[in-house]
Design a protein around this motif. Structure first.
Motif, short mmCIF file in Angstrom:
data_model
loop_
_atom_site.label_atom_id
_atom_site.label_comp_id
_atom_site.label_asym_id
_atom_site.label_seq_id
_atom_site.Cartn_x
_atom_site.Cartn_y
_atom_site.Cartn_z
N ARG A 26 0.88 -1.10 -0.11
CA ARG A 26 -0.09 0.03 0.17
C ARG A 26 0.85 1.23 -0.10
O ARG A 26 0.66 2.37 -0.91
N GLU A 27 1.84 1.22 0.83
CA GLU A 27 2.58 2.74 1.19
C GLU A 27 3.87 2.63 0.23
O GLU A 27 4.27 3.70 -0.22
N TYR A 28 4.61 1.45 -0.16
CA TYR A 28 5.80 1.56 -0.83
C TYR A 28 5.73 1.55 -2.46
O TYR A 28 6.61 1.81 -3.15
N THR A 29 4.68 0.82 -2.93
CA THR A 29 4.54 0.64 -4.25
C THR A 29 4.75 1.69 -4.93
O THR A 29 5.54 1.84 -6.01
N PRO A 30 4.07 2.93 -4.60
CA PRO A 30 4.34 4.09 -5.52
C PRO A 30 5.69 4.63 -5.49
O PRO A 30 5.99 5.53 -6.40
N LYS A 31 6.51 4.32 -4.40
CA LYS A 31 7.68 4.74 -4.06
C LYS A 31 8.68 4.02 -4.78
O LYS A 31 9.85 4.61 -5.40
N VAL A 32 8.46 2.65 -4.92
CA VAL A 32 9.67 1.96 -5.67
C VAL A 32 9.27 1.15 -6.90
O VAL A 32 9.95 0.51 -7.52
N GLY A 33 8.07 1.31 -7.17
CA GLY A 33 7.45 0.74 -8.63
C GLY A 33 7.23 -0.63 -8.59
O GLY A 33 7.62 -1.41 -7.62
N ALA A 34 6.62 -1.12 -9.79
CA ALA A 34 6.44 -2.60 -9.74
C ALA A 34 7.79 -3.42 -9.65
O ALA A 34 7.57 -4.57 -9.10
N LEU A 35 8.58 -2.99 -10.26
CA LEU A 35 9.90 -3.74 -10.25
C LEU A 35 10.62 -3.73 -8.78
O LEU A 35 11.14 -4.66 -8.44
N GLY A 36 10.53 -2.76 -8.07
CA GLY A 36 10.83 -2.61 -6.89
C GLY A 36 9.89 -3.73 -5.85
O GLY A 36 10.67 -4.36 -5.07
N ASN A 72 20.39 -3.09 -9.73
CA ASN A 72 21.20 -2.20 -8.74
C ASN A 72 20.41 -0.87 -8.31
O ASN A 72 20.51 -0.58 -7.14
N LYS A 73 19.61 -0.38 -9.42
CA LYS A 73 19.06 0.73 -9.26
C LYS A 73 17.99 0.59 -8.13
O LYS A 73 17.67 1.41 -7.26
N VAL A 74 17.33 -0.33 -8.48
CA VAL A 74 15.99 -0.72 -7.75
C VAL A 74 16.29 -1.13 -6.37
O VAL A 74 15.71 -0.39 -5.38
N ILE A 75 17.59 -1.68 -6.18
CA ILE A 75 17.91 -2.05 -4.68
C ILE A 75 18.25 -0.83 -3.95
O ILE A 75 17.96 -0.58 -2.87
N GLU A 79 16.75 0.64 -0.66
CA GLU A 79 17.57 0.76 0.41
C GLU A 79 17.29 2.39 0.96
O GLU A 79 16.97 2.83 2.02
N ASP A 80 16.97 3.47 -0.12
CA ASP A 80 16.75 4.80 0.00
C ASP A 80 15.44 4.90 1.02
O ASP A 80 15.15 5.96 1.64
N ASN A 81 14.37 3.98 0.68
CA ASN A 81 13.12 4.18 1.22
C ASN A 81 13.21 3.43 2.89
O ASN A 81 12.02 3.24 3.31
N GLY A 82 14.37 2.74 3.20
CA GLY A 82 14.53 2.17 4.46
C GLY A 82 13.82 0.84 4.55
O GLY A 82 13.31 0.56 5.58
N LEU A 83 13.74 0.07 3.52
CA LEU A 83 13.01 -1.21 3.34
C LEU A 83 14.05 -2.35 3.27
O LEU A 83 13.90 -3.49 3.99
N VAL A 84 15.26 -2.07 2.85
CA VAL A 84 16.40 -3.02 2.83
C VAL A 84 17.74 -2.45 3.39
O VAL A 84 17.97 -1.32 2.97
#
Length: 110
Positions: A26-36, A72-75, A79-84
């Motif tokens: 819900r919260e992070y899909t818009p931020k990291v996209g489908a590939l994220g 690499n860009k997706v990771i 990381e920037d969103n505090g998920l990994v």
């Protein structure tokens, strides 16, 4: 015969499953996209009891059908969103740790 066996629905028993938080979708899909979401799910499927895994970016790219550069860009987004948390272990090795998804209580409801 039980209904779930007759209907052949998903049966999550004996460790053949993993989970991610609803708030992630819900919260992070818009931020990291489908590939994220795909990369996060792949990492989630590999983690041990410490929420750690260490696939190479090349391996992730091959499994998901993207270039290593794209992965690499997706990771980095994850990381920037505090998920990994990415811990570098040597020149090319990485340890990925899935972090707790930050959300408000109401964000866990779908």
């Amino acid at each position: 015969m039980k209904d779930h066996q007759r209907a052949n629905v998903r049966w999550m028993k004996k460790g053949n499953w993993y989970w991610i938080e609803k708030a992630f979708i819900r919260e992070y899909t818009p931020k990291v996209g489908a590939l994220g979401v795909a990369v996060y799910n792949y990492l989630a499927s590999l983690v041990d009891t410490n929420q750690s895994c260490y696939p190479s970016q090349k391996h992730i790219a091959e499994v998901l059908g993207y270039s290593r550069t794209t992965i690499n860009k997706v990771i980095k987004k994850l990381e920037d969103n505090g998920l990994v948390l990415v811990e570098r272990s040597g020149r090319y090795s990485h340890i990925y740790r899935l972090l707790a998804v930050r959300c408000k209580a109401e964000e866990t409801q779908m």
